[in-house]
Design a protein around this motif. Structure first.
Motif, PDB file in Angstrom:
ATOM      1  N   LYS A 469      53.658  49.033   7.815  1.00  0.00           N
ATOM      2  CA  LYS A 469      54.493  50.059   7.173  1.00  0.00           C
ATOM      3  C   LYS A 469      55.913  50.099   7.751  1.00  0.00           C
ATOM      4  CE  LYS A 469      50.619  53.096   5.913  1.00  0.00           C
ATOM      5  NZ  LYS A 469      49.538  52.333   6.558  1.00  0.00           N
ATOM      6  N   SER A 502      58.831  56.491   3.673  1.00  0.00           N
ATOM      7  CA  SER A 502      57.657  57.311   3.966  1.00  0.00           C
ATOM      8  C   SER A 502      56.364  56.528   3.762  1.00  0.00           C
ATOM      9  CB  SER A 502      57.643  58.539   3.056  1.00  0.00           C
ATOM     10  OG  SER A 502      57.423  58.141   1.709  1.00  0.00           O
ATOM     11  N   ASP A 503      55.311  56.985   4.432  1.00  0.00           N
ATOM     12  CA  ASP A 503      54.001  56.372   4.239  1.00  0.00           C
ATOM     13  C   ASP A 503      53.572  56.464   2.776  1.00  0.00           C
ATOM     14  OD1 ASP A 503      53.926  55.717   6.860  1.00  0.00           O
ATOM     15  OD2 ASP A 503      52.355  57.136   7.434  1.00  0.00           O
ATOM     16  N   TYR A 506      55.131  53.613   0.980  1.00  0.00           N
ATOM     17  CA  TYR A 506      54.437  52.374   1.329  1.00  0.00           C
ATOM     18  C   TYR A 506      53.079  52.295   0.656  1.00  0.00           C
ATOM     19  CZ  TYR A 506      57.418  49.916   4.604  1.00  0.00           C
ATOM     20  OH  TYR A 506      58.426  49.171   5.145  1.00  0.00           O
ATOM     21  N   HIS A 507      52.407  53.422   0.542  1.00  0.00           N
ATOM     22  CA  HIS A 507      51.088  53.421  -0.087  1.00  0.00           C
ATOM     23  C   HIS A 507      51.149  52.887  -1.506  1.00  0.00           C
ATOM     24  CE1 HIS A 507      49.350  56.636   2.873  1.00  0.00           C
ATOM     25  NE2 HIS A 507      49.280  55.400   3.342  1.00  0.00           N
ATOM     26  N   ASP A 565      43.475  49.396   5.875  1.00  0.00           N
ATOM     27  CA  ASP A 565      43.753  50.318   6.966  1.00  0.00           C
ATOM     28  C   ASP A 565      43.485  49.615   8.294  1.00  0.00           C
ATOM     29  OD1 ASP A 565      44.210  52.396   5.060  1.00  0.00           O
ATOM     30  OD2 ASP A 565      42.036  52.660   4.889  1.00  0.00           O
TER      31      ASP A 565
END
Length: 649
Positions: A469, A502-503, A506-507, A565
């Motif tokens: 990330k 932001s995460d 990225y998600h 993950d």
């Protein structure tokens, strides 16, 4: 009046007498008590022999020795001492004629002079050494056998990574860098052997041997008091998984291309395969020179480390990076959609693979469907944004992003020869279009075509960036050096942060890449119970045929990381002239990830493995003249049937 009654003269005379007594005492000590210099100066009685140290051993991440040392022998000559030997018999043993004998003596004189030893016949075969050893008493006037540590490769793999050693050249000896070496020394010429030469080489020792008037050895000078011990080189500990490397090399037989796998959490390289592969044991022993010559001229270019030296257009594998730039600049949100109906029409018509409604309704959907229109439009948004004040400044900013992502420059891996790749800057575009261009001129770079070319290492590193990330560690092979306290490896421990989106943003990229695997073109990379994120690509391939530039069969490209993950492996696979990414790159990456994450391959993968092993993608014209297979056969490399039994017994 006596001179001793004059104080000043008395002092001068006393000083002179004192110095004379000190000099006489020192000479007496050297002549009577200390025999070192007397012995060493007697060139007719004492011979100095170099004792070569063992080079450092190289271990993989599980402490398995993947590069070790064996012993062979050199026949060494001191030209001035060659007298009354049976030249014909020596030539018979060495399988040379008298003219070659005379030439070698002359070469030895040119290299090292008449009174210094020089290699006459290097790295003798076992049969030649055995015959010489039995008859050495006939050639003691001028010749001797000297041990020479050579490299051995128990896993028959990683040739382009480990590199090879060879005798230092006269040209190298003339440079200050190699002032500590001498003629006949072996030195790392490629790969890790070259990069870490100072660490691996160790320190030479010396032995002084007394000889009688017939030049026969009588023992060590002063019981070895003047000898110095050789100090072995330091060992290297790699991030490489040798079993994964071996699997990758087996999969790339009869194929041209590369596999690069990296641990995203450290930047340590798990495997780096360059096809076609060859057994590094071909580069040791008495046949080394002959084998090097054959490999050097082979049309498949086996000495080219395609993982770091070959460059390819990444195709759709570039799209995740295009998305990250748009997100980081705030040009789009993850919900941004584009009304694509089967092609891009704003500049020129560029076809998409999909035309159904909603396939580019948001970033995740566009990623999963690999919508060309969506990512072409993102590139134009990135360079045309008003805040840049013009497309040229906008493209310069885009180029800056690509540089931060590790493209267009060398990453700094710890083996030599890395290519920087290509990411066109404004200077290149100005020249190409005579200064008159806009965002339509090179919009293809948004989908990995046009003026962009990358190495497999750069693409694997880009997957690390996404997996982490927004950050990565410089890719490297050496994790630690035994008994070393220097900062040699410090740069590989530093994290590089390149985009702070932001995460959530990225998600969108990451889950879109997961969708590629779940129900897109990368379904062949699925693993039970493990979420894989990836992107297929088809790299355009232009070549020269009969003097004309033509389109050749595309290269198969796939990039991925897993698990989604806490990722443990990031990978890039490119197989030249193999078609779409799904045909070869995807199944090869799947087998590699499965082996690394689970340490085994399920029986269900046997048909895929069999197809990869038995299919040749090398162009017929190259395959017909290549000597790779015949050379590898001489070292006993496994057949396809034996490889299948190894993994699916």
């Amino acid at each position: 009046m006596s001179v001793f009654n004059q104080p000043r003269r008395r002092i001068v005379v006393l000083i002179i007498l004192g110095l004379a007594m000190v000099l006489i005492a020192r000479l007496s000590y050297l002549q009577i008590v200390e025999k070192k210099y007397q012995r060493l100066a007697d060139a007719n009685a004492v011979t100095k022999k170099i004792v070569y140290p063992s080079r450092g051993i190289i271990f993989d991440r599980k402490n398995r020795s993947i590069l070790g040392n064996d012993i062979l022998y050199d026949l060494v000559v001191t030209p001035a001492a060659v007298k009354n030997i049976d030249t014909s018999y020596l030539c018979e043993i060495l399988e040379i004629n008298k003219e070659e004998f005379i030439k070698r003596i002359g070469d030895a004189v040119k290299r090292n002079g008449r009174v210094r030893p020089s290699v006459f016949a290097g790295l003798l075969s076992a049969a030649t050494f055995s015959r010489l050893q039995e008859s050495m008493y006939l050639f003691q006037a001028g010749f001797e056998l000297v041990q020479r540590p050579i490299r051995s490769y128990p896993y028959k793999a990683a040739a382009n990574i480990l590199g090879y050693i060879g005798e230092i050249s006269p040209g190298m000896l003339k440079t200050d860098k190699y002032s500590d070496y001498q003629s006949g020394d072996y030195i790392g010429l490629t790969g890790l052997e070259k990069t870490y030469e100072d660490v691996l080489m160790g320190q030479r020792g010396t032995r002084y041997i007394i000889k009688d008037n017939l030049n026969r050895p009588q023992g060590a000078l002063e019981n070895g008091d003047f000898d110095t011990a050789a100090i072995a080189g330091k060992n290297l500990r790699l991030s490489l998984d040798i079993e994964l490397q071996v699997l990758g090399e087996e999969l790339m037989r009869n194929k041209i291309g590369s596999i690069v796998a990296i641990d995203p959490s450290t930047g340590g390289i798990l495997a780096m395969v360059s096809g076609p592969v060859f057994d590094p044991n071909l580069l040791t022993g008495s046949s080394r020179t002959k084998n090097v010559s054959k490999l050097f001229v082979d049309p498949t270019e086996p000495f080219l480390n395609r993982g770091i030296q070959a460059t390819y257009q990444p195709g759709s594998a570039m799209k995740p990076l295009t998305a990250i730039v748009a997100l980081d600049e705030g040009l789009i949100t993850p919900d941004f959609g584009f009304p694509c109906h089967g092609g891009y029409t704003s500049c020129k018509f560029i076809k998409c693979l999909h035309s159904e409604a909603g396939h580019a309704a948001n970033l995740r959907a566009a990623m999963a469907h690999s919508c060309n229109s969506y990512f072409l439009h993102l590139y134009r948004m990135e360079v045309d944004d008003r805040k840049w004040g013009g497309v040229k400044k906008g493209h310069a900013k885009w180029k800056e992003y690509m540089s931060r992502f590790g493209l267009g420059h060398r990453l700094g891996i710890d083996i030599p020869g890395e290519s920087p790749g290509i990411v066109a800057d404004t200077t290149v575009l100005n020249k190409r279009y005579n200064g008159n261009w806009n965002s339509c001129s090179e919009l293809y770079v948004g989908i990995g075509q046009g003026q962009v070319a990358v190495t497999p290492l750069q693409m694997a590193n880009a997957m690390c960036l996404i997996a982490n990330k927004g950050s990565y560690f410089l890719p490297h092979l050496v994790e630690s050096i035994d008994l070393d306290s220097s900062d040699l490896l410090k740069k590989f421990k530093e994290r590089h942060t390149v985009a702070k989106i932001s995460d959530t943003a990225y998600h969108s990229v990451i889950y879109g890449m997961e969708d590629v695997i779940e129900h897109g073109t990368g379904r062949g990379a699925q693993m039970n119970g493990i979420a894989v994120c990836g992107k297929t690509g088809t790299a355009q391939n232009r070549g020269i045929v009969n003097g004309k530039a033509v389109d050749l069969k595309d290269h198969s490209v796939f990039v991925a990381f897993a698990p989604r993950d806490n990722p443990k492996i990031a990978i890039a696979v490119i197989v030249e002239n193999a078609g779409t990414g799904a045909t070869f790159a995807v199944p090869i990456a799947n087998l590699m990830m499965e082996k690394y994450l689970r340490d085994t391959l399920p029986l269900s993968k046997q048909p895929i493995m069999k197809r990869m092993l038995e299919t040749t993608t090398i162009q017929l014209s190259k395959l017909e003249t290549s000597k790779i297979d015949s050379l590898n056969a001489t070292t006993g490399m496994l057949t396809s049937e034996a490889i299948l039994k190894k993994y699916f017994h």
